[in-house]
Scaffold this active site. Structure first.
Site, mmCIF file in Angstrom:
data_model
loop_
_atom_site.group_PDB
_atom_site.id
_atom_site.type_symbol
_atom_site.label_atom_id
_atom_site.label_comp_id
_atom_site.label_asym_id
_atom_site.label_seq_id
_atom_site.Cartn_x
_atom_site.Cartn_y
_atom_site.Cartn_z
ATOM 1 N N HIS A 1 14.554 -28.143 61.201
ATOM 2 C CA HIS A 1 16.006 -27.916 61.199
ATOM 3 C C HIS A 1 16.455 -27.153 62.442
ATOM 4 O O HIS A 1 17.612 -27.245 62.838
ATOM 5 C CB HIS A 1 16.442 -27.207 59.913
ATOM 6 C CG HIS A 1 16.533 -28.153 58.751
ATOM 7 N ND1 HIS A 1 17.473 -28.057 57.760
ATOM 8 C CD2 HIS A 1 15.796 -29.244 58.443
ATOM 9 C CE1 HIS A 1 17.304 -29.036 56.883
ATOM 10 N NE2 HIS A 1 16.284 -29.765 57.271
ATOM 11 N N ASN B 1 21.623 -27.052 55.161
ATOM 12 C CA ASN B 1 20.893 -25.773 55.120
ATOM 13 C C ASN B 1 21.319 -24.857 53.973
ATOM 14 O O ASN B 1 20.505 -24.087 53.459
ATOM 15 C CB ASN B 1 21.103 -25.012 56.434
ATOM 16 C CG ASN B 1 20.410 -25.678 57.612
ATOM 17 O OD1 ASN B 1 19.383 -26.331 57.437
ATOM 18 N ND2 ASN B 1 20.985 -25.536 58.799
ATOM 19 N N HIS C 1 7.035 -34.458 53.902
ATOM 20 C CA HIS C 1 7.413 -34.395 52.484
ATOM 21 C C HIS C 1 6.203 -34.559 51.562
ATOM 22 O O HIS C 1 6.359 -34.778 50.373
ATOM 23 C CB HIS C 1 8.496 -35.436 52.174
ATOM 24 C CG HIS C 1 9.841 -35.051 52.720
ATOM 25 N ND1 HIS C 1 10.977 -35.814 52.571
ATOM 26 C CD2 HIS C 1 10.242 -33.948 53.412
ATOM 27 C CE1 HIS C 1 12.004 -35.209 53.156
ATOM 28 N NE2 HIS C 1 11.586 -34.079 53.687
ATOM 29 N N ARG D 1 9.851 -26.843 57.417
ATOM 30 C CA ARG D 1 11.214 -27.381 57.435
ATOM 31 C C ARG D 1 12.123 -26.589 58.372
ATOM 32 O O ARG D 1 12.986 -27.157 59.047
ATOM 33 C CB ARG D 1 11.786 -27.376 56.011
ATOM 34 C CG ARG D 1 13.157 -28.010 55.880
ATOM 35 C CD ARG D 1 13.537 -28.205 54.425
ATOM 36 N NE ARG D 1 14.788 -28.924 54.277
ATOM 37 C CZ ARG D 1 15.897 -28.398 53.775
ATOM 38 N NH1 ARG D 1 15.920 -27.130 53.378
ATOM 39 N NH2 ARG D 1 16.995 -29.127 53.668
HETATM 40 C C1 HEM Z 1 13.690 -38.155 57.493
HETATM 41 C C2 HEM Z 1 14.752 -37.450 57.196
HETATM 42 C C3 HEM Z 1 14.717 -36.253 56.285
HETATM 43 C C4 HEM Z 1 15.575 -36.006 55.259
HETATM 44 C C5 HEM Z 1 16.735 -36.885 54.837
HETATM 45 C C6 HEM Z 1 15.157 -34.774 54.650
HETATM 46 C C7 HEM Z 1 15.794 -34.171 53.591
HETATM 47 C C8 HEM Z 1 15.282 -33.125 52.860
HETATM 48 C C9 HEM Z 1 15.881 -32.571 51.691
HETATM 49 C C10 HEM Z 1 17.209 -33.007 51.078
HETATM 50 C C11 HEM Z 1 15.056 -31.589 51.228
HETATM 51 C C12 HEM Z 1 15.242 -30.733 49.969
HETATM 52 C C13 HEM Z 1 16.121 -29.531 50.194
HETATM 53 C C14 HEM Z 1 16.409 -28.850 48.867
HETATM 54 O O1 HEM Z 1 16.662 -29.540 47.886
HETATM 55 O O2 HEM Z 1 16.385 -27.600 48.828
HETATM 56 C C15 HEM Z 1 13.921 -31.535 52.114
HETATM 57 C C16 HEM Z 1 12.856 -30.691 51.961
HETATM 58 C C17 HEM Z 1 11.845 -30.591 52.876
HETATM 59 N N1 HEM Z 1 11.787 -31.212 54.093
HETATM 60 FE FE1 HEM Z 1 12.873 -32.784 54.680
HETATM 61 N N2 HEM Z 1 14.056 -34.293 55.303
HETATM 62 C C18 HEM Z 1 13.750 -35.168 56.321
HETATM 63 C C19 HEM Z 1 12.751 -35.018 57.258
HETATM 64 C C20 HEM Z 1 11.907 -33.939 57.326
HETATM 65 C C21 HEM Z 1 11.040 -33.632 58.426
HETATM 66 C C22 HEM Z 1 10.966 -34.436 59.726
HETATM 67 C C23 HEM Z 1 10.355 -32.501 58.096
HETATM 68 C C24 HEM Z 1 9.359 -31.718 58.891
HETATM 69 C C25 HEM Z 1 8.722 -32.161 59.949
HETATM 70 C C26 HEM Z 1 10.770 -32.140 56.754
HETATM 71 C C27 HEM Z 1 10.253 -31.120 56.004
HETATM 72 C C28 HEM Z 1 10.656 -30.805 54.722
HETATM 73 C C29 HEM Z 1 9.907 -29.919 53.847
HETATM 74 C C30 HEM Z 1 8.544 -29.333 54.143
HETATM 75 C C31 HEM Z 1 10.670 -29.763 52.695
HETATM 76 C C32 HEM Z 1 10.381 -28.864 51.490
HETATM 77 C C33 HEM Z 1 10.930 -27.483 51.793
HETATM 78 C C34 HEM Z 1 10.691 -26.454 50.718
HETATM 79 O O3 HEM Z 1 10.059 -26.703 49.698
HETATM 80 O O4 HEM Z 1 11.207 -25.324 50.922
HETATM 81 N N3 HEM Z 1 11.746 -32.997 56.346
HETATM 82 N N4 HEM Z 1 14.111 -32.464 53.106
#
Ligand code: HEM
Length: 319
Positions: free
Chosen positions: A66, A94, A193, A62
Site C-alpha cells: 500500500h 486503508n 493472499h 500489505r
Molecule cells: C491484486 C489486487 C489486490 C486487491 C484487490 C487486494 C485487496 C485486499 C483486501 C480487500 C484485503 C482485506 C482488507 C481487510 O478486509 O481488512 C487484503 C488483504 C491483504 N492483502 Fe491484498 N489486495 C491485492 C493485492 C495485494 C498485494 C500485491 C499484496 C502484497 C504484495 C497484498 C497483501 C495483502 C495481505 C498480506 C493481506 C492480509 C492483511 C492482514 O491480514 O492484515 N495484497 N487485500
C-alpha cells in the site's frame, strides 16, 4: 546560446532529474557503515511481532504494497493528516484495515536510538515485508536500500491507485501495469493472499452474489457474514488451507473456486491468467521465485533518493 541547443539542454535536464528519483542509488549495503545493525534490528523486531501475533506478518507485507502503489515506496502511507494534506490512512482501501503501524513505530524508535536520522521509514517497510514473508516460510530476496521518505501523502491517489476487492481481471492488469508491473508480476504478487485475513464487508458480495464460487465454501462463510448486514468486521482467512504459512495454497484454492475476494477468483475465471495460476498451484518454487522477483520490482516503484525527500525521525510525521 544557439536556439537549437535550448530544447536539447532542457531535455537533458529533465532526464537528469527523472534519473535522480529512480533507484540508481539503491544498494543492498546502503547502511553497512552508517547503521550496521539496522537489518538485524528490523528482523528481530519483526520476528518478535509475528511470534506475538502471526497475522502481523501479513499486515506488514500489505503495508509495503500500500505504500509502493501510492506515490511510490516513500512511506507516505504512514503519514498522519496535517493542515496541508489529508493522509492515506483514511482512504477507502486503508481505513479500518491497515495494521502494523505500531510495529513500524517501535522499529523506528529503536533505529533512532542506534543511528539517528539514518534509516528511512520506506526502507523499514521494505525490509519488514521481506522478513515477514521469510518468517512465515516464504522465499527470500535481497532488499535494495536507500529509499528516502516523502514529505507529503495523498488520500486521493490511495483511493484511485489501489485496486479494490471487486475488481475484475482487466482492472487488476491495468492497475498493475500503471506501476510498470507485468501480468506475471500481478499474479505472483496476488499470491501474497496466501497469508492474512479479510473483513466480511470485503467478501460479502462474493459469498452471496458471485456464481463462480464453490458452494460449500460460500456456505461455510455465510454464518459469520450475514447478507442483511452486521458482522462487517468479522474475519476470514484469504487462504483457508494454510492461513499463516506463505506457500502456494492460495493458488490451489483458486482452482477449486475458493478465492475469498472477487478479485482473487478473477485470476482464475477462464481468462488469460488461468495457465499461470495452474502453474503456481503445482509449482511452489516457481511461485516463490516469481514472487521474490516481483517484490523487488514493487520495491523500486517511484523512489525518492539522493537529495529528494528526507529521513523522517517519526514515521507518522514530516520532520
Ligand atoms: C491484486 C489486487 C489486490 C486487491 C484487490 C487486494 C485487496 C485486499 C483486501 C480487500 C484485503 C482485506 C482488507 C481487510 O478486509 O481488512 C487484503 C488483504 C491483504 N492483502 Fe491484498 N489486495 C491485492 C493485492 C495485494 C498485494 C500485491 C499484496 C502484497 C504484495 C497484498 C497483501 C495483502 C495481505 C498480506 C493481506 C492480509 C492483511 C492482514 O491480514 O492484515 N495484497 N487485500
Amino acid at each position: 546560446m544557439a536556439p537549437a541547443l535550448l530544447p536539447r539542454l532542457l531535455l537533458l535536464l529533465s532526464a537528469t532529474s527523472a534519473a535522480a528519483v529512480t533507484n540508481a542509488q539503491l544498494s543492498e549495503n546502503y547502511y553497512e557503515s552508517s547503521c550496521p545493525a539496522a537489518l538485524l534490528a528490523i528482523r528481530t523486531a519483526v520476528t518478535t511481532a509475528v511470534l506475538l501475533d502471526r497475522r502481523m506478518g501479513a499486515s506488514l507485507l500489505r503495508l509495503h504494497f500500500h505504500d509502493c502503489f501510492v506515490q511510490g515506496c516513500d512511506a507516505s502511507v504512514l503519514l498522519d493528516d496535517t493542515a496541508s494534506f489529508t493522509g492515506e490512512k483514511g482512504a477507502g482501501p486503508n481505513a479500518g484495515s491497515l495494521r502494523g503501524l505500531e510495529v513500524i513505530d517501535r522499529i523506528k524508535m529503536l533505529l533512532e536510538l542506534m543511528c539517528p536520522r539514518t534509516v528511512s521509514c520506506a526502507d523499514i517497510l521494505a525490509v519488514a515485508a521481506r522478513d515477514s514473508v521469510v518468517h512465515l516460510g516464504g522465499p527470500s530476496w535481497t532488499v535494495q536500500l536507500g529509499r528516502r521518505d516523502a514529505t507529503t501523502a495523498s488520500a486521493s491517489l490511495a483511493s484511485s491507485d489501489l485496486p479494490g476487492p471487486n475488481s475484475n481481471l482487466n482492472h487488476l492488469l491495468t492497475a498493475f501495469s500503471k506501476k510498470g508491473l507485468t501480468t506475471t508480476d500481478m499474479v505472483a504478487l496476488s499470491g501474497a493472499h496466501t497469508i492474512g485475513r479479510v473483513q466480511c464487508q470485503n467478501y460479502r458480495n462474493r459469498i452471496y452474489t458471485d456464481t463462480d464460487i464453490d458452494a460449500t465454501f460460500a456456505a461455510s462463510l455465510r454464518g459469520g457474514c450475514p447478507q442483511a448486514g452486521g458482522g462487517d468486521h468479522s474475519l476470514a482467512p484469504l487462504d483457508a488451507s494454510s492461513p499463516d504459512t506463505f506457500d502456494n495454497g492460495y493458488f490451489s484454492g483458486l482452482l477449486y473456486h475458493r478465492g475469498l475476494l472477487h478479485s482473487d477468483q478473477a485470476l482464475y475465471d477462464g481468462g488469460s491468467t488461468d495457465d499461470l495460476v495452474r502453474s503456481y498451484a503445482t509449482n511452489n518454487d516457481q511461485f516463490g521465485s516469481d514472487f521474490a522477483a516481483a517484490m523487488l520490482k514493487l520495491g523500486n516503484i517511484g523512489l525518492l533518493t539522493g537529495s529528494y525527500g528526507e529521513i523522517r525521525v517519526n514515521c507518522r510525521a514530516v520532520n
